[in-house]
Design a protein around this motif. Structure first.
Motif, PDB file in Angstrom:
ATOM      1  N   ILE A 157     -52.427  -7.000  25.053  1.00 27.88           N
ATOM      2  CA  ILE A 157     -51.372  -6.486  24.186  1.00 27.88           C
ATOM      3  C   ILE A 157     -51.066  -7.521  23.100  1.00 27.88           C
ATOM      4  N   SER A 158     -51.040  -7.069  21.873  1.00 29.55           N
ATOM      5  CA  SER A 158     -50.750  -7.910  20.714  1.00 29.55           C
ATOM      6  C   SER A 158     -49.320  -7.680  20.237  1.00 29.55           C
ATOM      7  N   PRO A 159     -48.630  -8.733  19.792  1.00 27.23           N
ATOM      8  CA  PRO A 159     -47.292  -8.526  19.222  1.00 27.23           C
ATOM      9  C   PRO A 159     -47.334  -7.839  17.866  1.00 27.23           C
ATOM     10  N   ILE A 160     -48.529  -7.764  17.294  1.00 26.90           N
ATOM     11  CA  ILE A 160     -48.695  -7.168  15.965  1.00 26.90           C
ATOM     12  C   ILE A 160     -49.220  -5.740  16.078  1.00 26.90           C
ATOM     13  N   ASP A 161     -50.276  -5.574  16.850  1.00 24.49           N
ATOM     14  CA  ASP A 161     -50.980  -4.299  16.910  1.00 24.49           C
ATOM     15  C   ASP A 161     -50.725  -3.511  18.195  1.00 24.49           C
ATOM     16  N   GLY A 162     -49.934  -4.052  19.109  1.00 31.25           N
ATOM     17  CA  GLY A 162     -49.680  -3.354  20.363  1.00 31.25           C
ATOM     18  C   GLY A 162     -50.876  -3.422  21.298  1.00 31.25           C
ATOM     19  N   TYR A 163     -51.096  -2.351  22.033  1.00 33.23           N
ATOM     20  CA  TYR A 163     -52.174  -2.300  23.021  1.00 33.23           C
ATOM     21  C   TYR A 163     -53.525  -2.421  22.327  1.00 33.23           C
ATOM     22  N   LEU A 164     -54.307  -3.434  22.743  1.00 29.67           N
ATOM     23  CA  LEU A 164     -55.619  -3.659  22.139  1.00 29.67           C
ATOM     24  C   LEU A 164     -56.731  -2.995  22.929  1.00 29.67           C
ATOM     25  N   GLY A 165     -56.593  -2.955  24.246  1.00 29.73           N
ATOM     26  CA  GLY A 165     -57.639  -2.404  25.087  1.00 29.73           C
ATOM     27  C   GLY A 165     -57.549  -2.982  26.483  1.00 29.73           C
ATOM     28  N   LYS A 166     -58.611  -2.748  27.272  1.00 32.49           N
ATOM     29  CA  LYS A 166     -58.562  -3.135  28.676  1.00 32.49           C
ATOM     30  C   LYS A 166     -59.942  -3.533  29.163  1.00 32.49           C
ATOM     31  N   HIS A 167     -59.935  -4.190  30.303  1.00 37.99           N
ATOM     32  CA  HIS A 167     -61.147  -4.421  31.077  1.00 37.99           C
ATOM     33  C   HIS A 167     -60.898  -3.910  32.486  1.00 37.99           C
ATOM     34  N   GLN A 168     -61.745  -3.004  32.955  1.00 37.42           N
ATOM     35  CA  GLN A 168     -61.678  -2.528  34.329  1.00 37.42           C
ATOM     36  C   GLN A 168     -62.671  -3.325  35.176  1.00 37.42           C
ATOM     37  N   LYS A 169     -62.205  -3.778  36.326  1.00 32.99           N
ATOM     38  CA  LYS A 169     -63.062  -4.522  37.253  1.00 32.99           C
ATOM     39  C   LYS A 169     -64.265  -3.661  37.633  1.00 32.99           C
ATOM     40  N   ILE A 170     -65.469  -4.149  37.342  1.00 33.22           N
ATOM     41  CA  ILE A 170     -66.646  -3.307  37.525  1.00 33.22           C
ATOM     42  C   ILE A 170     -67.099  -3.242  38.983  1.00 33.22           C
ATOM     43  N   LYS A 171     -66.682  -4.205  39.797  1.00 32.59           N
ATOM     44  CA  LYS A 171     -67.015  -4.159  41.222  1.00 32.59           C
ATOM     45  C   LYS A 171     -65.885  -4.795  42.034  1.00 32.59           C
ATOM     46  N   PRO A 172     -65.006  -3.976  42.610  1.00 30.92           N
ATOM     47  CA  PRO A 172     -63.974  -4.519  43.496  1.00 30.92           C
ATOM     48  C   PRO A 172     -64.618  -5.265  44.669  1.00 30.92           C
ATOM     49  N   THR A 173     -63.910  -6.276  45.164  1.00 26.72           N
ATOM     50  CA  THR A 173     -64.454  -7.174  46.179  1.00 26.72           C
ATOM     51  C   THR A 173     -64.160  -6.660  47.586  1.00 26.72           C
ATOM     52  N   GLY A 174     -65.182  -6.617  48.423  1.00 22.73           N
ATOM     53  CA  GLY A 174     -64.990  -6.312  49.829  1.00 22.73           C
ATOM     54  C   GLY A 174     -64.202  -5.031  50.046  1.00 22.73           C
ATOM     55  N   VAL A 175     -63.145  -5.140  50.871  1.00 20.17           N
ATOM     56  CA  VAL A 175     -62.356  -3.975  51.245  1.00 20.17           C
ATOM     57  C   VAL A 175     -61.492  -3.465  50.090  1.00 20.17           C
ATOM     58  N   GLU A 176     -61.391  -4.211  48.998  1.00 24.33           N
ATOM     59  CA  GLU A 176     -60.732  -3.671  47.806  1.00 24.33           C
ATOM     60  C   GLU A 176     -61.345  -2.338  47.390  1.00 24.33           C
ATOM     61  N   ARG A 177     -62.621  -2.147  47.723  1.00 22.76           N
ATOM     62  CA  ARG A 177     -63.314  -0.914  47.325  1.00 22.76           C
ATOM     63  C   ARG A 177     -62.732   0.314  48.012  1.00 22.76           C
ATOM     64  N   LEU A 178     -61.912   0.090  49.033  1.00 20.74           N
ATOM     65  CA  LEU A 178     -61.226   1.200  49.693  1.00 20.74           C
ATOM     66  C   LEU A 178     -60.242   1.891  48.756  1.00 20.74           C
ATOM     67  N   VAL A 179     -59.575   1.107  47.892  1.00 21.20           N
ATOM     68  CA  VAL A 179     -58.530   1.682  47.043  1.00 21.20           C
ATOM     69  C   VAL A 179     -58.842   1.609  45.557  1.00 21.20           C
ATOM     70  N   TRP A 180     -59.748   0.697  45.153  1.00 25.30           N
ATOM     71  CA  TRP A 180     -60.084   0.570  43.736  1.00 25.30           C
ATOM     72  C   TRP A 180     -61.489   1.085  43.483  1.00 25.30           C
ATOM     73  N   ALA A 181     -61.615   1.974  42.521  1.00 23.64           N
ATOM     74  CA  ALA A 181     -62.922   2.472  42.125  1.00 23.64           C
ATOM     75  C   ALA A 181     -63.622   1.456  41.231  1.00 23.64           C
ATOM     76  N   ASP A 182     -64.952   1.574  41.125  1.00 23.00           N
ATOM     77  CA  ASP A 182     -65.703   0.755  40.179  1.00 23.00           C
ATOM     78  C   ASP A 182     -65.269   1.101  38.758  1.00 23.00           C
ATOM     79  N   GLY A 183     -64.987   0.087  37.958  1.00 13.49           N
ATOM     80  CA  GLY A 183     -64.714   0.316  36.551  1.00 13.49           C
ATOM     81  C   GLY A 183     -65.952   0.831  35.845  1.00 13.49           C
ATOM     82  N   THR A 184     -65.737   1.600  34.804  1.00 11.62           N
ATOM     83  CA  THR A 184     -66.869   2.207  34.103  1.00 11.62           C
ATOM     84  C   THR A 184     -67.691   1.180  33.339  1.00 11.62           C
TER      85      THR A 184
END
Length: 301
Positions: free
Chosen positions: A120-147
């Protein structure tokens, strides 16, 4: 160019997104009042990293209680865009500070959750995101692979080129290389890894990428979990996440931290010319690359 940055090692209000954003605002005001132009918050700071949760699941078994817990976690996760995102934009704008915040992102169409880092920028607001491409271990139970699509980028801002990866994505050499290809000056590594060995990972990335590295983790104790979640704590540990946040120079030297066993904001003045000067020694995408031997491409699908 000189840039003052802050790494926020703090405890969210589990699992309450509204109250966590209240706390984030107070921390942003504090950091900005001390001259920070950029603040990094930990992995899944909103609504909190669900350490030790099983969500009632084991191989071949899921429970209704676990599904109910997933629903609660989903409801307190952030949709993009949303009124919560708009509020975060106002916090950045009101305090003239760039923000990078680890969130759990919810997809209202599919119902899936993602571990996400938003910029997030104070000038332009929301710039974008990074989704975790491979959740670790049992995190994969609740988090999907990011695109990965439009999610492995570096943002060119008024305070430098910002980019990075989340937690154990940083052990994926090709993911790191994709970030290095875009020449980040400030590399972000929010995490939930509180092992004593994690700071050496940050040092390695700094030396390899020849960039400043900001590592950021939560600090919390068992008493920070609401009473309703105490049943998930099966051991006697008082501190559930020690932290270990740090700021590292392009030469792999600690400029601040590691910070253990307490909340706090680590701050440092970054001279972005140090990134350029460090390339005399090593440049992973320049004179230390061998494109005649190695051909690295990233799928855009």
């Amino acid at each position: 160019m000189q840039v003052k940055v802050g790494v926020v090692q703090a405890t969210p209000v589990f699992f309450d997104s509204a109250k966590t954003i209240d706390k984030l605002e107070a921390l942003a005001i504090d950091g900005a009042s001390k001259g920070c132009q950029f603040l990094l918050f930990p992995e899944s700071f909103i609504p909190g990293y669900p350490r030790k949760f099983t969500f009632g699941a084991s191989i071949g078994l899921r429970t209704n209680a676990g599904r109910e817990l997933y629903k609660t976690y989903w409801q307190n996760s952030l949709q993009l865009p949303s009124p919560e995102l708009a509020r975060l934009e106002h916090i950045a704008r009101d305090n003239n500070v760039y923000l990078a915040i680890g969130i759990t992102e919810r997809d209202t169409l599919s119902g899936s959750l993602y571990c996400t880092l938003i910029y997030i920028s104070p000038i332009d607001g929301y710039l974008g995101k990074h989704q975790k491409i491979k959740p670790t271990g049992v995190e994969r139970l609740v988090w999907a692979d990011g695109t990965g699509k439009h999610s492995l980028g570096v943002f060119d801002t008024a305070i430098g080129r910002l980019g990075g990866l989340i937690c154990w994505e940083n052990y994926m050499p090709l993911a790191r290389m994709r970030i290095y290809q875009q020449a980040p000056q400030i590399y972000l590594a929010p995490t939930a890894d509180a092992r004593a060995s994690w700071p050496s990972t940050l040092q390695h990335i700094a030396c390899e990428g020849r960039c400043f590295v900001l590592g950021c983790n939560q600090f919390f104790t068992r008493s920070d979990y609401p009473e309703a979640y105490q049943e998930f704590l099966t051991d006697d540990d008082t501190i559930l996440c020690r932290g270990g946040s740090a700021i590292v120079s392009p030469q792999g030297e600690f400029m601040a931290g590691p910070l253990w066993d307490e909340e706090g904001i680590l701050m440092a003045e970054l001279d972005l010319d140090e990134v350029l000067k460090s390339k005399l020694d090593f440049d992973v995408i320049g004179h230390y690359s061998r494109p005649d031997l190695f051909d690295f491409k990233t799928s855009t699908l």
